[in-house]
Motif scaffolding. Structure first.
Motif, PDB file in Angstrom:
ATOM      1  N   THR A  50      24.096  29.713 -18.802  1.00 39.58           N
ATOM      2  CA  THR A  50      23.274  29.180 -19.898  1.00 39.58           C
ATOM      3  C   THR A  50      21.783  29.301 -19.595  1.00 39.58           C
ATOM      4  OG1 THR A  50      23.223  26.939 -18.978  1.00 39.58           O
ATOM      5  CG2 THR A  50      25.077  27.493 -20.421  1.00 39.58           C
ATOM      6  N   SER A  91      20.251  23.568  -9.701  1.00 42.95           N
ATOM      7  CA  SER A  91      21.198  24.655  -9.948  1.00 42.95           C
ATOM      8  C   SER A  91      20.997  25.206 -11.348  1.00 42.95           C
ATOM      9  CB  SER A  91      22.638  24.151  -9.780  1.00 42.95           C
ATOM     10  OG  SER A  91      22.912  23.129 -10.729  1.00 42.95           O
ATOM     11  N   ARG A 136      19.982  27.365 -17.972  1.00 40.68           N
ATOM     12  CA  ARG A 136      19.344  26.052 -17.949  1.00 40.68           C
ATOM     13  C   ARG A 136      19.282  25.538 -16.520  1.00 40.68           C
ATOM     14  NH1 ARG A 136      22.159  22.111 -20.234  1.00 40.68           N
ATOM     15  NH2 ARG A 136      20.290  20.804 -20.386  1.00 40.68           N
ATOM     16  N   GLY A 161      24.557  23.763  -7.399  1.00 44.47           N
ATOM     17  CA  GLY A 161      25.529  24.622  -8.073  1.00 44.47           C
ATOM     18  C   GLY A 161      26.791  24.759  -7.256  1.00 44.47           C
ATOM     19  N   LEU A 209      19.148  22.665 -13.807  1.00 47.11           N
ATOM     20  CA  LEU A 209      19.584  21.283 -13.656  1.00 47.11           C
ATOM     21  C   LEU A 209      19.008  20.732 -12.363  1.00 47.11           C
ATOM     22  CD1 LEU A 209      23.362  21.748 -14.624  1.00 47.11           C
ATOM     23  CD2 LEU A 209      21.434  21.171 -16.129  1.00 47.11           C
ATOM     24  N   ASP A 212      28.566  28.068 -17.953  1.00 45.81           N
ATOM     25  CA  ASP A 212      29.573  27.616 -18.911  1.00 45.81           C
ATOM     26  C   ASP A 212      30.915  28.246 -18.552  1.00 45.81           C
ATOM     27  OD1 ASP A 212      31.156  26.923 -21.053  1.00 45.81           O
ATOM     28  OD2 ASP A 212      29.574  27.231 -22.547  1.00 45.81           O
ATOM     29  N   ASN A 252      12.817  25.565 -19.704  1.00 47.11           N
ATOM     30  CA  ASN A 252      13.327  24.647 -18.683  1.00 47.11           C
ATOM     31  C   ASN A 252      12.228  23.699 -18.228  1.00 47.11           C
ATOM     32  OD1 ASN A 252      16.179  25.178 -17.956  1.00 47.11           O
ATOM     33  ND2 ASN A 252      15.434  27.250 -17.540  1.00 47.11           N
ATOM     34  N   ARG A 274      26.604  13.729 -14.241  1.00 53.49           N
ATOM     35  CA  ARG A 274      25.460  14.200 -15.024  1.00 53.49           C
ATOM     36  C   ARG A 274      25.796  14.297 -16.509  1.00 53.49           C
ATOM     37  NH1 ARG A 274      24.082  18.626 -17.411  1.00 53.49           N
ATOM     38  NH2 ARG A 274      25.903  19.751 -16.644  1.00 53.49           N
ATOM     39  N   LYS A 275      27.002  14.831 -16.808  1.00 52.21           N
ATOM     40  CA  LYS A 275      27.396  14.945 -18.211  1.00 52.21           C
ATOM     41  C   LYS A 275      27.529  13.573 -18.856  1.00 52.21           C
ATOM     42  CE  LYS A 275      29.726  19.402 -17.680  1.00 52.21           C
ATOM     43  NZ  LYS A 275      31.016  20.139 -17.693  1.00 52.21           N
ATOM     44  N   GLU A 297      28.521  16.748 -11.324  1.00 53.81           N
ATOM     45  CA  GLU A 297      28.417  17.354 -12.646  1.00 53.81           C
ATOM     46  C   GLU A 297      29.015  16.431 -13.703  1.00 53.81           C
ATOM     47  OE1 GLU A 297      30.198  21.188 -12.496  1.00 53.81           O
ATOM     48  OE2 GLU A 297      28.390  22.152 -11.710  1.00 53.81           O
ATOM     49  N   GLU A 319      22.896  26.239 -14.664  1.00 60.15           N
ATOM     50  CA  GLU A 319      24.137  25.860 -15.326  1.00 60.15           C
ATOM     51  C   GLU A 319      24.975  27.090 -15.680  1.00 60.15           C
ATOM     52  OE1 GLU A 319      25.055  22.486 -18.598  1.00 60.15           O
ATOM     53  OE2 GLU A 319      23.934  24.210 -19.354  1.00 60.15           O
ATOM     54  N   GLY A 322      23.350  28.741  -7.716  1.00 58.39           N
ATOM     55  CA  GLY A 322      23.955  29.131  -8.982  1.00 58.39           C
ATOM     56  C   GLY A 322      24.445  30.551  -8.922  1.00 58.39           C
TER      57      GLY A 322
END
Length: 785
Positions: free
Chosen positions: A477, A466, A479, A486, A481, A470, A319, A529-530, A526, A468, A334
Motif C-alpha cells: 500500500t 514498516s 503507507r 514489518g 507505519l 495488503d 505519508n 494497531r488496527k 499489527e 504496509e 517491509g
C-alpha cells in the motif's frame, strides 16, 4: 551540503522544474545555482521571499517581470567606453522599463495594505531612472532599431530617403512597363550593391546606358543601373550614409547617457532576476501543492502527509514521517518494492528543498530541521571500473559517511548491511547504527534483517517502522507505519497462491523459535494497531458530532441573545413612544393650567409646573440602561386602594387616589387637578409630613419672584438654552407680557440659538433686538401672546 547527496536525491530535477518557470536570464541562472544551506537566517529569508511571492501569485497573479536578457556583458563594455549597438541598448531599456513597472506594482501592493515579509525591501533598492527610461523607449524599438523619433535630424534624413526611393521607383517603373519591358529578363526592380537596378537581357546591355552591377549565373542577364537614375541613386546613397552616421551618433550619445548609471542599472537587473526567481519558486510550489515548512532549530522533523515531488500526483502516496523529537533513529522494514527507498528519498529531498528556501509537498504546519549535512547510501553502488562489488561499494560509502558525520547530520541508509552473509550483515548493520547513535546523528535506515526489528525495541531513541502490505491483494500500500516493524509475508503469500498447507506448516516448523516469536509479536502489534486505528476513527466520528453539536449550540446561543437584545430594544422604543405621547398630553395640561393662572385662579404654583415639565423631560428610556431597572420597577408596584398617596410616574407629580374607574385606570387628585391615570403609571408612596410640606412651601414661595430680565452672558450654549426654556415658563406663569434676554454680541452663536428657540415657541408673539441704548443686538426683547 555534500554534492553527492544532491545527485543521489535528484535535487537537480527540482532546479530544472523551477527554471522552467523563470523568464529572465538572471532568474534562470539563480535556478541553476540553487543549493541548500545550513544557515538558519538565510533559509528563513529565502522561505519568506517564497511566501511573499506565493501570496502575490494568489492575490495579484505574480510579479510582472518580463523576459529579460543578461545585460552584465553590455555594462562591462560601457566601463571601457565602448558604444553599444541598438539591440544591446534596447535590452537595457527593457530592464529599465521593467524596473518602473515592478516599482509601480509594489507601490499598489502597499496601497492595498498587503503584508509582505521581505519583498518590499527589494522595491526600496530599485532605482527608477525615469528620464533615461523614457529616452530609450522613444529612441529604440525592442529589436534595437533606432526610431525616427530619436532625433529631428534622423527623421528628416529618413523622410528624404523615402522621397528619393519613391522617385527612383517611379522612374524605373517606366522601364518595366510598356515597350521597354521587352528588353528585360523580368519586369522587376531589384537592388544590387545597395543601388536600384533592373535585369536587362545581355543583347540589350547598351540600350539603357548606365552601370552594370552584377550578372546572372548564366551571363544572359545583366543587372544594370540605368543612366537616367544614376544621379538619384547617388543622392540616395548619400542620404543612407548620413542616416548611418546619425544612427551611430545617437547610439554613442545613448551609451554615454547610460554610463554614469552603471551601478544602478546592474542592481536593477539583479533585483528583477531575484524577483523572477521568487516568482518561479511560487509557481512551482503551486504546481506541486506545496506549503511553507516551519524551521525547527532542534532538528525535530515532522512531515505531515509528505509526498515525493518527482512522482506523479495521481500515483504518489502521502505519508507522515517524523524523526528527532522522541527518537533519533528509525528502522524501516517491509517487502521489496514496498516504498522503503522512496520514503528515505522523500524525507531527504524535502529536507534539501526546505534548506534551499523552497516550499515542500506536505501539509501545512510540517516541521523540518536544519542539518549541517545530509548523507545517503541509497541504490546499487557497485563499480566495475574500481573493481568493487555491491557490498564493497556500500561499505566504502558508509566508511566515508562515518568519518564526516556529527550531531547535526542526517544519515539515510538503504538496505544497510546487505550484500553479504545475512548473519554477519545484520551484526554489521547493528554496529553501524550504534556508531551513528553514539556520534549523535539522526539516522533513518531500511533493512530486511529480522535482527534489526528487535533492535528498535532494545535501543533507546530508536523506533521501528514498516511499509504496509495488503495480504488480501498481495500488493504493497506504500503507507508508512511508525512504531510497527514489518513482518515476513512469505507464508501468507504462498498460501494464497495455492501452495500446499502441509508444505507451509513444515516450513514454519523449520523456523527458529525466536523468529516465530518475533513474527507472532509483530502480528499482535499489527492487530493492536488496527484496533487502535478503529478506535481512533470512531473517536474522530464522535468528536466531529460533538463539534457539530457545540457549533449548533453556540449558534443558537448567539441567536437567543441577539433576539433578546432586539426585544429589549423594541420594548424600550415602545416605552419612549408612550413617554412622548404622555409628554404631549402633559404639555397640553400645563398650557391649560397657565391659562387658569393668567385668568386669576389660584392654587397652581409656578414651581410645580416647572418641576413637572422637567421631570417629564427625563422620562425617556435609554437603551443602554441596565435591564435590572425594569425589575426594580416591577418590585415597587404594590396593591392600590382609595386614599393612598401615589406618584404619577408619567408626570412626576404626587397625588391621592380618589376612585378606581376600571381595572386599568384610577382617578387621582394632583393639586387642584383630577387626572385619569393608568395603573402602570402609579407608584404607591408615603404621605409627606405636614410640617415638611409647610417648610417646602415657604421655601418655594421665596423663589417665586421672577426677574423681567434674564442675563446669559458667560453661560455655555447648552446651559443657556436650558435656562431660557425654564425662564420663559416662569415669566408666563408670573404673567409678564414682555421680558428681556441679555445674550451679548460675541460670535453670534448663542444669539442665533435663542432666536431659533423663540421661533419655535408657540407662546411667543414676537421678538426683536433691544433699542440701541438698551443693549442693541446684544439683547432680545420677547413679547408673549
Amino acid at each position: 551540503m555534500d554534492s553527492k547527496i544532491l545527485a543521489t536525491l535528484e535535487f537537480s530535477k527540482i532546479k530544472q522544474a523551477i527554471e522552467q518557470y523563470t523568464v529572465s536570464a538572471l532568474g534562470k541562472q539563480m535556478s541553476r545555482q540553487l543549493v541548500p544551506t545550513a544557515d538558519q537566517a538565510t533559509i528563513q529569508r529565502a522561505l519568506d521571499e517564497t511566501k511573499d511571492a506565493a501570496d502575490i501569485l494568489r492575490l495579484k497573479g505574480a510579479i510582472p517581470v518580463p523576459q529579460l536578457e543578461n545585460i552584465r556583458p553590455h555594462m562591462k563594455r560601457l566601463v571601457i567606453g565602448a558604444t553599444l549597438n541598438g539591440l544591446e541598448l534596447a535590452q537595457i531599456g527593457r530592464v529599465l522599463r521593467a524596473t518602473a513597472e515592478v516599482d509601480r506594482f509594489f507601490t499598489d501592493l502597499r496601497g492595498a495594505e498587503i503584508d509582505l515579509r521581505q519583498l518590499y525591501h527589494w522595491q526600496d533598492e530599485l532605482a527608477t531612472l525615469t528620464s533615461l527610461t523614457r529616452r530609450l523607449r522613444v529612441s529604440l524599438e525592442d529589436d534595437g532599431h533606432v526610431t525616427d523619433d530619436a532625433s529631428t535630424k534622423l527623421k528628416g534624413i529618413r523622410n528624404g530617403i523615402q522621397q528619393l526611393e519613391g522617385q527612383i521607383r517611379e522612374r524605373m517603373g517606366s522601364f518595366t512597363r510598356g515597350k521597354q519591358a521587352k528588353y528585360l529578363s523580368e519586369p522587376i526592380i531589384t537592388i544590387r550593391n545597395e543601388r536600384y537596378v533592373i535585369p536587362v537581357k545581355q543583347e540589350y546591355r547598351s540600350h539603357f546606358g548606365g552601370v552594370v552591377h552584377d550578372q546572372s549565373a548564366t551571363g544572359l542577364t545583366l543587372f544594370i543601373e540605368p543612366q537616367s537614375v544614376l544621379d538619384l541613386n547617388n543622392r540616395l546613397r548619400q542620404r543612407q550614409v548620413e542616416e548611418r552616421q546619425e544612427v551611430q551618433r545617437l547610439l554613442a550619445e545613448l551609451s554615454n547617457e547610460l554610463a554614469p548609471y552603471q551601478t544602478e542599472i546592474i542592481q536593477n537587473a539583479d533585483i528583477l532576476g531575484h524577483l523572477d526567481f521568487a516568482n518561479a519558486k511560487a509557481r512551482y510550489a503551486k504546481a506541486i501543492k506545496a506549503t511553507e515548512p516551519l524551521l525547527d532549530d532542534a532538528n525535530h522533523v515532522n512531515l505531515r502527509q509528505a509526498r515525493h515531488p518527482l512522482i506523479a500526483a495521481d500515483k504518489v502516496v502521502a505519508n507522515d514521517i517524523s524523526i528527532g523529537e522522541n527518537f533519533q533513529a528509525v528502522v524501516i522494514t517491509g517487502p521489496n518494492t514496498g516504498g522503503k527507498t522512496i520514503t528515505l528519498k522523500t524525507i531527504g529531498l524535502l529536507q534539501l528543498m526546505a534548506q534551499a528556501g523552497l516550499f515542500i509537498p506536505a501539509n501545512e504546519e510540517s516541521h523540518v530541521g536544519i542539518f549541517a549535512d545530509i548523507f545517503a547510501d541509497i541504490g546499487d553502488e557497485q563499480s566495475i571500473e574500481q573493481n568493487l562489488s555491491t557490498f564493497s561499494a556500500h561499505m566504502s560509502n558508509i566508511v566515508t559517511i562515518l568519518k564526516r558525520i556529527d550531531g547535526k547530520s542526517l544519515v539515510l541508509l538503504d538496505e544497510v548491511g546487505a550484500g553479504t552473509d545475512p548473519q554477519e550483515g545484520a551484526a554489521l548493520a547493528i554496529s553501524i547504527l550504534d556508531r551513528i547513535g553514539t556520534i549523535g546523528s539522526y539516522v533513518m535506515a531500511t533493512t530486511h534483517y529480522p535482527e534489526l526489528k528487535a533492535y528498535g525495541y532494545n535501543r533507546p531513541n530508536t523506533i521501528n517502522a514498516s511499509m504496509e502490505f495488503d495480504v488480501e491483494t498481495l500488493q504493497p500500500t506504500y503507507r508508512l507505519l511508525m512504531g510497527v516493524p514489518g513482518r515476513s509475508n512469505a507464508f501468507d503469500i504462498a498460501l494464497r497462491l495455492g501452495l500446499d498447507p502441509l508444505v507451509i506448516s513444515q516450513s514454519k516448523s523449520l523456523m527458529s523459535d525466536d523468529s516465530q516469536d518475533l513474527n507472532n509479536m509483530i502480528t499482535d502489534l499489527e492487530n493492536q494497531r488496527k484496533a487502535a486505528q478503529k478506535e481512533y476513527h470512531e473517536a474522530q466520528v464522535t468528536l466531529q458530532k460533538a463539534t457539530e453539536l457545540y457549533d449548533d449550540l453556540e449558534s443558537a446561543s448567539r441567536e437567543f441573545f441577539n433576539a433578546r437584545q432586539t426585544q429589549l430594544d423594541k420594548a424600550k422604543d415602545q416605552a419612549n413612544e408612550i413617554v412622548n405621547k404622555a409628554q404631549k398630553e402633559s404639555n397640553q395640561i400645563i398650557h391649560e393650567l397657565r391659562q387658569l393662572q393668567l385668568s386669576g385662579q389660584a392654587g397652581v404654583k409656578e414651581h410645580q409646573l416647572i418641576a413637572a415639565k422637567t421631570d417629564l423631560e427625563n422620562l425617556k428610556q435609554n437603551k443602554a440602561l441596565a435591564k435590572n431597572k425594569v425589575l426594580r420597577h416591577e418590585k415597587n408596584k404594590q396593591a392600590l386602594k382609595v386614599g393612598d398617596d401615589v406618584l404619577v410616574t408619567t408626570y412626576g407629580q404626587h397625588g391621592v387616589l380618589l376612585q378606581q374607574l376600571d381595572k386599568k385606570y384610577w382617578e387621582v387628585q394632583v393639586g387642584i387637578i383630577k387626572l385619569k391615570v393608568k395603573v402602570s403609571d402609579l407608584e404607591k408612596t408615603k404621605a409627606e409630613a405636614p410640617q415638611k410640606q409647610k417648610q417646602h412651601t415657604t421655601t418655594i414661595h421665596a423663589t417665586n419672584r421672577v426677574n423681567p430680565t434674564l442675563d446669559l452672558r458667560g453661560e455655555r450654549y447648552e446651559n443657556a438654552l436650558a435656562k431660557v426654556d425654564r425662564y420663559i415658563d416662569s415669566a408666563l406663569l408670573a404673567g409678564y407680557p414682555q421680558v428681556t434676554i441679555v445674550h451679548g454680541k460675541g460670535t453670534g452663536v448663542l444669539r442665533q440659538g435663542i432666536t431659533s428657540y423663540l421661533q419655535g415657541n408657540r407662546q411667543v408673539k414676537k421678538f426683536a433686538f433691544a433699542p440701541a441704548n438698551a443693549g442693541g443686538n446684544g439683547a432680545t426683547v420677547v413679547t408673549f401672546k
